[in-house]
Design a protein around this motif. Structure first.
Motif, mmCIF file in Angstrom:
data_model
loop_
_atom_site.group_PDB
_atom_site.id
_atom_site.type_symbol
_atom_site.label_atom_id
_atom_site.label_comp_id
_atom_site.label_asym_id
_atom_site.label_seq_id
_atom_site.Cartn_x
_atom_site.Cartn_y
_atom_site.Cartn_z
ATOM 1 N N GLY A 61 55.371 39.848 39.982
ATOM 2 C CA GLY A 61 55.679 39.425 41.343
ATOM 3 C C GLY A 61 54.936 40.232 42.381
ATOM 4 N N GLY A 62 54.965 41.551 42.233
ATOM 5 C CA GLY A 62 54.318 42.420 43.214
ATOM 6 C C GLY A 62 52.815 42.258 43.253
ATOM 7 N N LEU A 63 52.189 42.191 42.084
ATOM 8 C CA LEU A 63 50.729 42.089 42.036
ATOM 9 C C LEU A 63 50.243 40.712 42.481
ATOM 10 C CD1 LEU A 63 49.963 44.027 38.718
ATOM 11 C CD2 LEU A 63 49.869 44.868 41.074
ATOM 12 N N GLN A 64 51.038 39.659 42.222
ATOM 13 C CA GLN A 64 50.635 38.340 42.692
ATOM 14 C C GLN A 64 50.732 38.225 44.214
ATOM 15 O OE1 GLN A 64 53.155 35.796 40.253
ATOM 16 N NE2 GLN A 64 51.436 35.288 38.935
ATOM 17 N N VAL A 95 47.424 38.178 49.344
ATOM 18 C CA VAL A 95 46.935 38.884 50.526
ATOM 19 C C VAL A 95 45.409 38.985 50.479
ATOM 20 C CG1 VAL A 95 46.963 41.060 51.809
ATOM 21 C CG2 VAL A 95 49.081 40.178 50.814
ATOM 22 N N VAL A 96 44.880 39.292 49.295
ATOM 23 C CA VAL A 96 43.425 39.363 49.121
ATOM 24 C C VAL A 96 42.792 38.012 49.438
ATOM 25 C CG1 VAL A 96 41.563 39.666 47.439
ATOM 26 C CG2 VAL A 96 43.528 41.216 47.416
ATOM 27 N N LEU A 97 43.412 36.928 48.983
ATOM 28 C CA LEU A 97 42.868 35.592 49.220
ATOM 29 C C LEU A 97 42.839 35.260 50.707
ATOM 30 C CD1 LEU A 97 41.961 32.825 47.977
ATOM 31 C CD2 LEU A 97 44.372 32.146 48.108
ATOM 32 N N SER A 145 37.521 36.431 39.912
ATOM 33 C CA SER A 145 38.277 36.300 41.165
ATOM 34 C C SER A 145 38.697 37.659 41.719
ATOM 35 C CB SER A 145 39.527 35.444 40.921
ATOM 36 O OG SER A 145 40.341 35.409 42.078
ATOM 37 N N SER A 146 38.471 37.850 43.007
ATOM 38 C CA SER A 146 38.841 39.111 43.662
ATOM 39 C C SER A 146 40.352 39.268 43.790
ATOM 40 C CB SER A 146 38.215 39.173 45.062
ATOM 41 O OG SER A 146 38.661 38.076 45.858
ATOM 42 N N THR A 147 41.089 38.184 43.576
ATOM 43 C CA THR A 147 42.551 38.243 43.692
ATOM 44 C C THR A 147 43.193 38.961 42.509
ATOM 45 O OG1 THR A 147 42.927 36.150 42.542
ATOM 46 C CG2 THR A 147 42.523 36.051 44.922
ATOM 47 N N GLY A 148 42.463 39.059 41.394
ATOM 48 C CA GLY A 148 43.015 39.691 40.201
ATOM 49 C C GLY A 148 43.769 38.724 39.312
ATOM 50 N N PHE A 149 43.994 37.489 39.784
ATOM 51 C CA PHE A 149 44.724 36.488 39.011
ATOM 52 C C PHE A 149 43.926 35.186 38.992
ATOM 53 C CE2 PHE A 149 48.114 39.419 40.024
ATOM 54 C CZ PHE A 149 48.871 39.438 38.849
#
Length: 514
Positions: free
Chosen positions: A150-153, A158-160, A311-315
Motif C-alpha cells: 500500500g505504501g509503496l504504491q 506520486v511519481v507518476l 517504469s519510474s513508478t516502481g510498479f
C-alpha cells in the motif's frame, strides 16, 4: 454422521473453555484451553465477517498486479500463467489438508496446536514449539508485506503525477508506518466497527474487480494467444530456464497464501469446527478464481514490456494502466482499489498475526509470555500482542530504508515461513494416517482422499520452500541477495536455543487427543 465424541485437551494453566456442539451434526467437541491469567476472547465475528476478513487479507487479484513482475522477469507469460495454475492446485490441496485439522481442533494457535496433536508424544512439545515460532514469524512478516504494498504504491502514484519528484525510500517507509497506525486503531478503538468494515471491503473487493478489468481489456492493445500461452523469456540471469521458472512462482504463491487467517480468529467466532473449513475453502476458491481471471487479462494487455519493466513508478501495473488510458487521473482511479484493499487487508492481517502471537504467548512459547498473553477485560482484546505486532512491523520497515530489495525479501520470508508452518502438521498427519493411532475427526474430513491430498500438498510445499530460498537474480550481490534464508535460519536457531534454555521447562502448548 455416526455419533462421535472427540475430546481435545490442551494444558495451558487452570482455566477451561468449552465449545458447544457442532451445528447440524452430532459431533461434540470439548476443548480445554487453560490460559493462566488470560481471559477468553469475545466472540465478535460472524461467519460472514470471518470470510470477509480472510478473502480481503489475501486480496489475490489486487496483489498479483503488484508482484507479477517477478514471474515476468523469471520466465515471462509462461512462468506467470502455468505457475499460477500449479500454485492454485497446490493451494487447494494444502488448504483442504489444513481445513480438516482446523475442524478437528479449532484454536488461535492453529499450526502449533495441530502439530502437538499429530506428533509422537515424546517429540510433540518440541515440534509444536518450533512450529509456533515459524507460524508467528510468517504471520508477522505477511502482515508487513501488505502494508508495504500500500505504501509503496502510493509513492508510485506520486511519481507518476509529479515527474520531478525524486522518491526516497524513507518516504515509502513513512507511508507504511501510517498504514500500520490506521490498522492498529481499527483493531483496538475501532474493533466494534471492524466486522462491518470488513463486510463492506469484501463487496468492494469483488465489485472493483470488474470496474478495473473492463477498462483494462477495452482500452489496452492486446497480445496474441501465442504470447500468453507459449512465450518464455528468462531475464533473471540464471542459466537454467527451469530454475528461473521455479523462482517465478513467488508471484503466485504469495498471492495465494494466508487462507489460514480464519484459524487464528477461531476463538472469536461461533461453531468453528463446522464453519472454519467452509471459510478456508471459500477464501481460496473466491480469490484463486478472481486472481486467475485478472492474470489472463493482464497477460493479454501487457503492452510494451520494456516500458513497464523500466517504469519510474516502481510498479509495472501502474505503467500498464497509464499506457492503456493515457491519463494520470484514470490511472489513479484504476489503482485505488488495489491501494485501498492493501490498506484494508492489513486490518485483517494484523488481527490474525496478533492472535497468533497471543495464542503462542498463552502457551508460554515466547519470552515475556505472561505479559503478552494478557487480554484486556474491558475490550476482551489482546491489546499487548496487537501493540507488539505493530511495533515489530514498524521496526521491520526500517529495512526498506537501507535496502532496495527489502520488499522482495519480506515477501519471500513470509511465503517460506507460512508454507513451512503448513508443511509440518501436514507431514505429521500423513504419517499418522499410515502408522496410527487413529484420529477422531471433526465435522469436516477428507476420508479416502486425505492421504493423497496430504502427500501432494507435502511435495508441493517442499518444492516451494526450497526454491524460494534461492536468490531471484544472477549474479548474486549484496543488493539482490535473498535474505529470507538468513532471517528464517536465525529465527529457527534462536527458537531451538530458547527451547533448551527455557522452553522445555515452561512450554505448555502440548495439546493431545485422547
Amino acid at each position: 454422521m455416526a455419533e462421535t465424541s472427540s475430546h481435545l485437551k490442551a494444558v495451558h494453566g487452570n482455566e477451561k473453555i468449552l465449545s458447544g456442539p457442532g451445528e447440524n451434526n452430532s459431533l461434540e467437541m470439548t476443548v480445554s484451553l487453560v490460559h493462566g491469567d488470560a481471559s477468553e476472547l469475545k466472540k465478535r465475528f460472524t461467519s460472514l465477517n470471518i470470510l470477509a476478513v480472510c478473502v480481503t487479507l489475501m486480496a489475490t487479484w489486487e496483489a498479483i498486479g503488484a508482484v507479477f513482475v517477478g514471474g515476468l522477469v523469471s520466465g515471462g507469460p509462461v512462468a506467470l500463467l502455468y505457475g499460477y495454475i500449479l500454485a492454485f492446485i497446490g493451494t487447494i490441496a494444502t488448504c483442504l489438508s489444513l481445513a480438516e485439522l482446523a475442524s478437528l481442533c479449532p484454536s488461535s494457535g492453529g499450526q502449533n496446536e495441530w502439530t502437538s496433536i499429530l506428533a509422537p508424544p515424546d517429540y510433540a512439545p518440541f515440534f509444536s514449539w518450533l512450529t509456533g515460532w515459524i507460524t508467528t514469524l510468517g504471520w508477522q512478516v505477511f502482515t508487513g508485506s501488505a502494508a508495504f504494498l500500500g505504501g509503496l504504491q502510493i509513492q508510485g502514484l506520486v511519481v507518476l503525477n509529479y515527474p520531478d519528484y525524486a522518491p526516497k525510500r524513507w518516504q515509502g517507509t513513512l507511508m507504511y508506518w501510517a498504514i500500520l497506525l490506521v490498522s492498529w486503531l481499527v483493531n483496538t478503538v475501532g474493533i466494534k466497527l471492524m466486522p462491518l468494515v470488513e463486510n463492506g471491503v469484501l463487496f468492494f473487493h469483488v465489485l472493483t474487480f470488474l470496474a478495473v478489468l473492463i477498462p483494462l481489456v477495452v482500452l489496452s492493445p492486446h497480445k496474441n494467444a501465442d504470447f500468453v500461452f507459449t512465450s518464455f523469456d528468462n531475464n533473471s540471469g540464471w542459466s537454467s530456464d527451469g530454475v528461473a521458472w521455479c523462482l517465478g512462482l513467488l508471484s503466485a504463491t504469495y498471492v495465494l497464501a494466508g487462507y489460514d487467517g480464519s484459524c487464528h480468529l477461531s476463538e472469536e467466532m461461533h461453531n468453528p469446527s463446522v464453519v472454519l473449513p467452509r471459510i478456508m475453502i471459500g477464501t481460496v476458491l473466491i480469490n484463486g478464481t478472481l486472481g486467475l481471471g485478472f492474470l489472463f487479462a493482464l497477460l493479454f494487455c501487457l503492452g510494451n514490456i520494456d516500458s513497464i519493466l523500466s517504469s519510474s513508478t516502481g510498479f509495472p501495473i501502474i505503467q500498464i494502466y497509464y499506457n492503456s488510458t493515457g491519463s494520470t487521473a484514470a490511472t489513479v482511479a484504476l489503482m485505488m482499489p488495489s491501494i485501498l484493499i492493501a490498506i484494508a487487508s492489513t486490518f485483517g492481517l494484523l488481527a490474525s498475526s496478533s492472535r497468533t502471537l497471543w495464542a503462542f504467548a498463552r502457551d508460554k512459547g515466547i519470552p515475556f509470555s505472561d505479559y503478552f498473553a494478557h487480554v484486556d477485560k474491558g475490550s476482551s482484546l489482546p491489546n499487548r500482542s496487537i501493540a507488539f505486532s505493530v511495533i515489530f512491523l514498524a521496526l521491520l520497515g526500517l529495512i526498506n530504508i537501507g535496502s532496495t530489495t527489502a520488499f522482495n525479501a519480506i515477501v519471500s520470508l513470509a511465503v517460506v515461513a507460512l508454507y513451512t508452518s503448513y508443511l509440518i502438521p501436514i507431514i505429521l498427519h500423513a504419517i499418522r494416517r499410515v502408522r496410527g493411532p487413529p484420529l477422531t475427526y471433526g465435522p469436516f474430513r477428507l476420508g479416502v482422499f486425505g492421504l493423497p491430498l496430504n502427500i501432494f500438498a507435502t511435495i508441493y510445499s517442499i518444492f516451494i520452500v526450497i526454491f524460494l530460498f534461492f536468490p531471484p537474480y544472477q549474479p548474486v550481490t549484496a543488493v539482490n541477495m535473498n535474505y529470507a534464508c538468513v532471517v528464517f535460519g536465525a529465527v529457527v536457531i534462536f527458537s531451538i536455543f530458547w527451547w533448551f534454555v527455557r522452553g522445555r521447562k515452561t512450554y505448555t502448548g502440548s495439546a493431545r487427543q485422547e
